[in-house]
Design a protein around this motif. Structure first.
Motif, mmCIF file in Angstrom:
data_model
loop_
_atom_site.group_PDB
_atom_site.id
_atom_site.type_symbol
_atom_site.label_atom_id
_atom_site.label_comp_id
_atom_site.label_asym_id
_atom_site.label_seq_id
_atom_site.Cartn_x
_atom_site.Cartn_y
_atom_site.Cartn_z
ATOM 1 N N GLN A 18 0.823 -1.208 0.000
ATOM 2 C CA GLN A 18 0.000 0.000 0.000
ATOM 3 C C GLN A 18 0.858 1.259 0.000
ATOM 4 O O GLN A 18 0.543 2.243 -0.687
ATOM 5 N N GLU A 19 1.959 1.239 0.748
ATOM 6 C CA GLU A 19 2.859 2.399 0.754
ATOM 7 C C GLU A 19 3.459 2.620 -0.633
ATOM 8 O O GLU A 19 3.582 3.765 -1.093
ATOM 9 N N ALA A 20 3.830 1.533 -1.298
ATOM 10 C CA ALA A 20 4.395 1.648 -2.644
ATOM 11 C C ALA A 20 3.349 2.168 -3.625
ATOM 12 O O ALA A 20 3.659 2.974 -4.512
ATOM 13 N N ILE A 21 2.102 1.719 -3.466
ATOM 14 C CA ILE A 21 1.023 2.203 -4.334
ATOM 15 C C ILE A 21 0.813 3.697 -4.141
ATOM 16 O O ILE A 21 0.667 4.455 -5.112
ATOM 17 N N ASP A 22 0.806 4.132 -2.885
ATOM 18 C CA ASP A 22 0.611 5.560 -2.595
ATOM 19 C C ASP A 22 1.719 6.401 -3.225
ATOM 20 O O ASP A 22 1.458 7.471 -3.803
ATOM 21 N N LYS A 23 2.954 5.919 -3.122
ATOM 22 C CA LYS A 23 4.073 6.661 -3.714
ATOM 23 C C LYS A 23 3.977 6.674 -5.242
ATOM 24 O O LYS A 23 4.281 7.686 -5.883
ATOM 25 N N ALA A 24 3.564 5.549 -5.812
ATOM 26 C CA ALA A 24 3.415 5.488 -7.270
ATOM 27 C C ALA A 24 2.304 6.429 -7.735
ATOM 28 O O ALA A 24 2.429 7.094 -8.770
ATOM 29 N N GLN A 25 1.237 6.499 -6.966
ATOM 30 C CA GLN A 25 0.127 7.388 -7.319
ATOM 31 C C GLN A 25 0.566 8.848 -7.240
ATOM 32 O O GLN A 25 0.213 9.660 -8.109
#
Length: 449
Positions: A297-304
């Motif tokens: 989820q942290e990686a998704i947030d950063k990618a977003q």
């Protein structure tokens, strides 16, 4: 002394000689067995191909023979055509034709297969065969008859003269293809297919073979300097970095630029841009990735956040695929509460700190529309829910625009849920209530809606 040595060495030499003869015989026997097995497989595939082409011709005739109102027989016939052409394609792949131009015939069968499938799977009671489709079937019936006749002619020569496919393979490898009846026969078939006039396969089939090109893009052609400026801005690079721009496929439908960036920190970045419009297609940053420290989820947030800062707003993560210390995420654009699945961007992130190291946006570039016309659903959400399996445990629902089997945009209700111990996404057509597609959700993306 000599007699003693002879008495010892002679039996040894005799044993070795016999052993060598036995070994040589065994090796030759095994080699012949392999060659015979290969020849038998080639012969079987060829005779099966001839048989299935004859069956294809017959099935096309059967489909045309019934009344124009016999939708059930049309569907059955088209599904049989699809199945038979798939088998014929498989048999062609089993023959040693890699060095023989036979691609026109293979493409022809591929188009027949796709035409039959995409026509047969639709609701023929509501959308029966059109005049153009019937005309196409009649042409295919004639063409398949000609191909069948030519293949049967080759088959008769193979049987009458005891021709071997191993000789075909040897001739193709050595480029000595003269006076080979099998090769001549297949070349004749391919040339005949190449000479056939182009058929109206319909938009759903034609779109499969229409390659994306820069002609589809909006905007004016850009120069290498324009691309260089775009690359520096996207990579947040100052003037100290060294950039090299290479133009690819100049003058073709796939003209593009590749920009190589060498940063002061030693990291290398590569970016691909379209020549027309100067749109970014891909981005790759090279660096060593450490052990995993961030959550999905942290990686998704950063990618977003990365996408938003780079000008790709309103992107929603719809899938994740994690492997070791890297992860791939698929994002699609959201408009008016509807997920636009054709407008997809794939992001590769490092799981040591969540940094985006890769980016693929070709789908987004070619499918993006600034303001899409999203139709209103004819069915209410409650009506769509009633079409689901009663045992399906719905976890969430949302609207989604996807491509159907005919490559058409279709508005759906997307239902995420569980059944039989697995998690799925089921897409229900918002107009007809029919299932458009079903996707199983992997463990890595189970938490992604």
């Amino acid at each position: 002394m000599y007699k003693r040595l002879s008495a010892i060495l002679f039996p040894v030499a005799t044993v070795l000689l016999i052993g060598a003869l036995v070994w040589g015989y065994q090796e030759n026997k095994e080699k012949n067995a392999i060659l015979i097995n290969a020849e038998n497989q080639y012969q079987r595939a060829f005779h099966d191909l001839s048989y299935h082409m004859d069956r294809l011709h017959t099935e096309l005739g059967n489909t045309l023979a019934v009344s124009s109102t016999s939708q059930g027989m049309h569907r059955k016939g088209l599904m049989n055509v699809w199945r038979i052409t798939s088998e014929a394609q498989n048999e062609i792949n089993q023959l040693p034709l890699g060095l023989l131009p036979f691609n026109k015939t293979e493409e022809f069968l591929s188009r027949i297969s796709n035409f039959a499938y995409k026509t047969g799977v639709r609701d023929l009671t509501k959308e029966p065969l059109s005049e153009n489709e019937v005309k196409t079937l009649k042409t295919l019936y004639t063409n398949s008859g000609e191909i069948t006749k030519d293949l049967q002619s080759v088959q008769n020569k193979v049987i009458a003269s005891g021709l071997r496919w191993m000789d075909v393979e040897t001739a193709l490898v050595s480029n000595n293809t003269q006076d080979n009846s099998i090769i001549d026969g297949f070349r004749t078939v391919d040339k005949k297919v190449e000479a056939y006039p182009e058929l109206d396969w319909g938009p759903s089939v034609s779109s499969i073979y229409d390659r994306r090109s820069v002609k589809q893009l909006a905007g004016m052609p850009v120069s290498a300097e324009d691309v260089k400026r775009k690359a520096m801005k996207f990579a947040d690079t100052d003037g100290s970095a060294r950039l090299r721009v290479t133009q690819n496929g100049k003058g073709t439908d796939w003209s593009s630029y590749t920009v190589q960036v060498n940063q002061r920190q030693g990291h290398k970045i590569s970016m691909d841009f379209t020549e027309k419009g100067g749109q970014l297609i891909s981005y790759t940053k090279e660096r060593n990735v450490g052990a995993k420290k961030v959550s999905v989820q942290e990686a998704i947030d950063k990618a977003q956040d990365f996408l938003a800062k780079k000008g790709y707003a309103d992107m929603t993560a719809v899938s994740a695929d994690q492997f070791d210390n890297m992860a791939n995420f698929s994002f699609v654009r959201e408009e008016d509460g509807v997920l636009i699945y054709p407008e997809k961007i794939t992001v590769r992130s490092a799981m040591d700190n969540g940094e985006v190291l890769g980016f693929q946006a070709s789908d987004f570039v070619y499918e993006h529309q600034i303001k899409r016309e999203i139709p209103q659903p004819k069915l209410k959400l409650a009506q769509a829910k009633k079409t689901l399996n009663p045992e399906y445990n719905i976890l969430y629902n949302r609207k989604a625009l996807i491509k159907n089997d005919r490559n058409e945009d279709v508005l759906c209700y997307e239902f995420g849920g569980r059944i039989n111990g697995s998690q799925y996404r089921i897409y229900i057509n918002a107009d007809t209530g029919l299932e458009e597609t079903v996707e199983v959700i992997k463990d890595a993306q189970a938490g992604i809606r």
